[in-house]
Design an enzyme around this catalytic site. Structure first.
Site, short mmCIF file in Angstrom:
data_model
loop_
_atom_site.label_atom_id
_atom_site.label_comp_id
_atom_site.label_asym_id
_atom_site.label_seq_id
_atom_site.Cartn_x
_atom_site.Cartn_y
_atom_site.Cartn_z
N ASP A 60 76.57 -11.73 105.15
CA ASP A 60 75.53 -10.69 105.06
C ASP A 60 74.40 -11.11 104.12
O ASP A 60 73.43 -10.38 103.95
CB ASP A 60 76.14 -9.32 104.67
CG ASP A 60 76.89 -9.35 103.36
OD1 ASP A 60 76.94 -10.41 102.72
OD2 ASP A 60 77.42 -8.29 102.99
N SER A 61 74.52 -12.33 103.53
CA SER A 61 73.36 -12.94 102.86
C SER A 61 72.21 -13.07 103.86
O SER A 61 71.05 -13.24 103.46
CB SER A 61 73.74 -14.31 102.29
OG SER A 61 74.42 -15.07 103.27
N ASP A 99 80.48 -11.17 108.60
CA ASP A 99 80.66 -10.16 107.55
C ASP A 99 80.55 -8.77 108.13
O ASP A 99 79.67 -8.51 108.96
CB ASP A 99 79.56 -10.31 106.48
CG ASP A 99 80.04 -11.04 105.24
OD1 ASP A 99 81.25 -10.99 104.95
OD2 ASP A 99 79.19 -11.64 104.56
N LYS A 129 84.93 -10.37 107.95
CA LYS A 129 85.19 -10.44 106.50
C LYS A 129 84.72 -9.14 105.86
O LYS A 129 83.69 -8.59 106.24
CB LYS A 129 84.44 -11.63 105.89
CG LYS A 129 84.57 -11.73 104.37
CD LYS A 129 84.12 -13.08 103.84
CE LYS A 129 82.62 -13.24 103.65
NZ LYS A 129 82.04 -12.31 102.65
N GLU A 131 84.59 -6.98 101.89
CA GLU A 131 84.69 -7.15 100.43
C GLU A 131 85.60 -6.11 99.79
O GLU A 131 85.65 -4.97 100.20
CB GLU A 131 83.29 -7.02 99.79
CG GLU A 131 82.33 -8.12 100.18
CD GLU A 131 80.98 -7.97 99.47
OE1 GLU A 131 80.84 -7.08 98.59
OE2 GLU A 131 80.06 -8.74 99.81
N GLU A 199 84.67 -15.41 95.02
CA GLU A 199 83.28 -15.70 94.64
C GLU A 199 83.07 -15.53 93.14
O GLU A 199 83.43 -14.49 92.56
CB GLU A 199 82.34 -14.76 95.41
CG GLU A 199 80.87 -14.94 95.02
CD GLU A 199 79.88 -14.34 95.99
OE1 GLU A 199 80.28 -13.88 97.08
OE2 GLU A 199 78.68 -14.33 95.67
N1 LIG Z 1 70.81 -17.53 98.75
C1 LIG Z 1 71.92 -16.81 98.53
N2 LIG Z 1 73.04 -17.43 98.13
C2 LIG Z 1 74.19 -16.73 97.91
O1 LIG Z 1 75.21 -17.35 97.56
C3 LIG Z 1 74.19 -15.33 98.15
C4 LIG Z 1 72.99 -14.73 98.59
N3 LIG Z 1 71.88 -15.49 98.77
N4 LIG Z 1 72.93 -13.40 98.87
C5 LIG Z 1 74.14 -12.65 98.94
C6 LIG Z 1 75.09 -13.07 97.91
C7 LIG Z 1 74.63 -12.80 96.50
N5 LIG Z 1 75.26 -13.87 95.77
C8 LIG Z 1 75.02 -14.16 94.44
C9 LIG Z 1 73.82 -13.83 93.86
C10 LIG Z 1 73.55 -14.11 92.56
C11 LIG Z 1 74.51 -14.75 91.77
C12 LIG Z 1 74.20 -15.05 90.36
O2 LIG Z 1 73.07 -14.92 89.95
N6 LIG Z 1 75.18 -15.46 89.56
C13 LIG Z 1 74.90 -15.80 88.18
C14 LIG Z 1 76.10 -15.46 87.33
C15 LIG Z 1 75.70 -15.37 85.89
C16 LIG Z 1 76.86 -14.95 85.00
O3 LIG Z 1 77.47 -13.90 85.20
O4 LIG Z 1 77.13 -15.71 84.05
C17 LIG Z 1 74.57 -17.31 88.09
O5 LIG Z 1 73.62 -17.64 87.39
O6 LIG Z 1 75.27 -18.11 88.72
C18 LIG Z 1 75.72 -15.10 92.35
C19 LIG Z 1 75.98 -14.80 93.68
C20 LIG Z 1 75.99 -14.73 96.66
N7 LIG Z 1 75.31 -14.52 97.92
C1 LIG Z 2 78.33 -16.19 100.09
C2 LIG Z 2 79.21 -15.87 101.25
C3 LIG Z 2 80.65 -15.93 100.91
C4 LIG Z 2 78.85 -14.53 101.80
O1 LIG Z 2 79.57 -13.59 101.74
C5 LIG Z 2 77.52 -14.38 102.40
O2 LIG Z 2 76.92 -15.38 102.80
O3 LIG Z 2 77.05 -13.27 102.48
#
Ligand SMILES: Nc1nc(=O)c2c([nH]1)NC[C@@H]1CN(c3ccc(C(=O)N[C@@H](CCC(=O)O)C(=O)O)cc3)CN21
Ligand SMILES: CC(C)C(=O)C(=O)O
Length: 331
Positions: A60-61, A99, A129, A131, A199
């Site tokens: 769903d990204s 998803d 899938k 969540e 994740e």
């Molecule tokens: N381009 C893209 N990639 C993805 O993996 C993704 C999407 N979009 N959209 C739907 C979800 C959203 N996701 C995400 C979005 C943001 C973070 C993120 O910013 N994580 C921080 C964590 C920081 C912390 O808690 O320490 C990071 O900086 O990695 C992680 C997964 C995974 N999915």
């Molecule tokens: C990041 C993966 C696992 C996902 O759920 C998505 O692409 O939405």
């Protein structure tokens, strides 16, 4: 007389067979990492099938990277199905997971089952899938398993709960936060989940959960010890210009290449360098002269003036050398 006859056996290059749940369990049993990549349309699905990944995921990204929506919670079931069907048309061997969008399994089991049936029937997904691990989600997982729709679970960072979680945050970093994830993983497996996406959790926690389960785990930001890995297409290809999570690695720079393509095209058209002679069609020999005769003196003189002006203009432009209008046309 020579008897050096060389036989060349030409085998048709067989397409890899369709990946099934059985294939995935074999990979898992042999500890071969399971490769998962998202796809959102026909060409990305074809690319996933050409150098085949084990699983193509219509994540769903899709909402953010392909539709420009602010978060995954804005994705409708109809949009997900529309894209899943396109991905299915481009998918040969990979197992295809889609998803379940936010809201499509959050009210009651019968409507969740009906929505999953649509994803399978109209989208041609092999599995769905979903969540989380609320009692309702676990009931949906059980109902899907009973109906023969393989349910894939997803724990850790749950993007559909971004508002409730107060942002995209790593999950399970403390012992107290890790325990419910371990418990939920076991409950989801017991409910009938066929695989589990983990994740943004610490690598040690993901390794422990993987070792505790029979079903394969697919990690994203979950370290190297899960049964497989998944990344978002646009992160891998560097076509996503939004936030880059820590777990992302760019394996190609398609974004830069696309930029070169657009700039090159626009520039060539503006310089009248495109289209060149080979990219167009000429009249059959002698037909131009015949046409000018038919058009008569009035038409000819108008055409003459137009073509003469164009020829002058083209001669003065950088791409003028490959023009299809030549002096032949104005004499
Ligand atoms: N381009 C893209 N990639 C993805 O993996 C993704 C999407 N979009 N959209 C739907 C979800 C959203 N996701 C995400 C979005 C943001 C973070 C993120 O910013 N994580 C921080 C964590 C920081 C912390 O808690 O320490 C990071 O900086 O990695 C992680 C997964 C995974 N999915
Ligand atoms: C990041 C993966 C696992 C996902 O759920 C998505 O692409 O939405």
């Amino acid at each position: 007389m020579s008897s050096n006859i060389v036989y060349i056996v030409v085998r048709p290059t067989a397409a890899p067979p369709k990946t099934t749940l059985h294939t995935l369990y074999q990979l898992h049993a042999s500890r071969t990492p399971i490769t998962v990549l998202t796809a959102y349309d026909y060409p990305t699905a074809r690319a996933c099938s050409a150098h085949p990944v084990d699983i193509t995921l219509v994540g769903d990204s899709l909402a953010q990277v392909a539709l420009g929506l602010p978060s995954t919670t804005h994705l409708t079931l109809d949009a997900l199905i529309h894209h899943t069907a396109a991905v299915a048309r481009g998918t040969t061997s990979p197992f295809l997971i889609a998803d379940m969008p936010f809201g499509s399994y959050h009210t009651d089991v019968p409507s969740a089952l009906a929505n999953a049936v649509r994803i399978v029937r109209e989208g041609s997904a092999d599995a769905v899938k979903l969540e989380g691990s609320s009692p309702l989600v676990r009931s949906v997982v059980r109902a899907l398993a009973d109906a023969g729709i393989p349910p894939v679970a997803h724990l850790g960072l749950l993007p559909q709960r971004v508002a409730a979680m107060g942002g995209y945050r790593v999950q399970g970093r403390t012992a107290a936060d890790a325990r419910p994830i371990i418990r939920d993983a076991r409950l989801l497996q017991a409910a009938g989940a066929v695989a589990l996406v983990l994740e943004a959790v610490p690598a040690a926690l993901a390794a422990y959960i993987t070792a505790s389960l029979r079903i394969p785990t697919i990690g994203i930001g979950a370290g190297p010890h899960t049964s497989g890995q998944v990344l978002v297409w646009d992160d891998v290809m560097a076509t996503w210009e939004g936030h880059k999570a820590k777990f992302v690695r760019r394996f190609a720079d398609v974004g830069a290449e696309v930029g070169r393509g657009v700039a090159g095209y626009v520039d060539a058209v503006r310089r009248r360098e495109f289209p060149g002679e080979k990219e167009g069609y000429a009249m059959r020999p002698g037909e131009w002269e015949k046409l000018m005769q038919m058009e008569g003196s009035e038409g000819q003189s108008a055409a003459y003036k137009y073509l003469r002006d164009r020829l002058i203009q083209l001669r003065n432009s950088p791409g003028g050398g490959s023009s299809q209008i030549t002096r032949r046309h104005i004499t």
